[in-house]
Design a protein around this motif. Structure first.
Motif, PDB file in Angstrom:
ATOM      1  N   THR A  13      47.209  75.201 106.995  1.00 40.18           N
ATOM      2  CA  THR A  13      47.192  76.657 106.886  1.00 40.18           C
ATOM      3  C   THR A  13      46.770  77.032 105.458  1.00 40.18           C
ATOM      4  N   LEU A  37      43.046  76.550 109.136  1.00 40.66           N
ATOM      5  CA  LEU A  37      43.467  77.882 109.561  1.00 40.66           C
ATOM      6  C   LEU A  37      43.548  78.810 108.352  1.00 40.66           C
ATOM      7  N   HIS A  62      43.190  82.973 111.672  1.00 44.85           N
ATOM      8  CA  HIS A  62      44.524  83.286 112.193  1.00 44.85           C
ATOM      9  C   HIS A  62      45.441  83.603 111.018  1.00 44.85           C
TER      10      HIS A  62
END
Length: 319
Positions: A13, A37, A62
């Motif tokens: 992330t 992400l 996202h």
């Protein structure tokens, strides 16, 4: 024949950010499948453009404050704006990113039984009364100041990680990151290394806050990423938190003079008031990292500044 036995499916992330893009690159080179992400608040596709055609790289837009359903073996949770300019732009969202993001990623790790890494920060120590800062120090953080959205968000994320381990038996890893620099830093993030280099290259005044005697310790990005990987691959019994940073300590004046020297800049040094709650000292005690991970930074400040300056020179010319 490809070696599927050692290939892991890894979610990163904040993967299009400064640190995340370097981690994506490293883990791809190590032979893994990567899901990068990012919501692109501070990350940029430019950072990972060279990876987009890699057969084992996938980019996903996202926001970690919303749940995610993917199948993974490992998670590196790096998502969160890390510079004061960016994290103070929307402080409520910053806290949500740290806290809701941690809850969502820990929930994913619980479902998939994935090993999960939290990118925490030296800011959990606040304006420290202990120097250098060991992991056992609980810190001196203002819970209601303008930096609190980041500092307390990261502290709460650490709490969640250790509660998920105690309550659900998750395999967690927590790293406390000290000032890191290198290519792909955001040119307008307000961090001292990028600020000084951009100002020096433009021959603009170099801005020092306060009297310039406050200290920081600067770790080159390649050294930090090596620490990430070693922590993730360490024995499951070692969770951290562990300090990852370069214990070399420099005043802001010393850093400014070194940047001026390396860039041949004509910039003068100017002083502005010290921001609220800005730490006076920051230096990691890396005893634990050396003992548990056999890790210590190898790149000296001048060595790391050179490729960083080249990166910003190209960026400024392109613009």
């Amino acid at each position: 024949m490809e070696n599927y036995s050692r290939r892991s499916r890894i979610l990163i992330t904040g993967g299009a950010g400064f640190l995340g893009s370097h981690l994506c690159e490293r883990l791809l080179n190590d032979g893994h499948d990567i899901i990068c992400l990012d919501n692109f608040f501070t990350g940029t596709k430019d950072n990972i453009a060279h990876l987009l055609d890699h057969p084992h790289f996938e980019l996903m837009r996202h926001d970690v404050t919303f749940p995610l359903y993917v199948e993974v073996d490992e998670i590196y949770n790096l998502a969160c704006p890390a510079s004061p300019i960016h994290y103070q732009f929307d402080p409520v969202q910053t806290t949500k990113t740290s806290v809701h993001g941690a809850i969502n990623m820990l929930g994913l790790a619980k479902r998939t039984r994935a090993k999960i890494f939290q990118a925490s920060t030296s800011e959990v120590y606040g304006d420290p009364e202990v120097h250098p800062q060991p992991e056992s120090y609980w810190g001196k953080v203002n819970p209601i100041g303008p930096r609190s959205c980041y500092d307390e968000g990261k502290r709460c994320a650490e709490t969640l990680f250790f509660d998920y381990r105690r309550q659900h038996g998750l395999n967690i890893k927590v790293a406390r990151i000290f000032n890191t620099y290198g290519p792909r830093m955001h040119p307008n993030d307000g961090r001292v290394v990028s600020n000084f280099i951009v100002q020096a290259l433009r021959h603009e005044p170099i801005t020092l806050y306060g009297d310039g005697t406050q200290t920081r310790s600067f770790c080159y990005v390649d050294d930090l990423i090596e620490g990430f990987v070693r922590l993730m691959n360490a024995d499951d019994g070692f969770t951290g938190p562990v300090n990852l940073g370069n214990p070399g300590e420099f005043t802001m004046i010393e850093l400014a003079e070194r940047v001026k020297g390396l860039t041949g800049s004509r910039s003068e040094l100017i002083h502005k008031p010290l921001p609220t709650d800005d730490p006076k000292q920051r230096q990691p005690d890396t005893t634990l990292a050396r003992a548990q991970l056999e890790w210590e930074p190898a790149v000296k400040l001048e060595e790391g500044l050179q490729p960083t300056i080249v990166y910003f020179e190209r960026l400024l010319k392109a613009r």
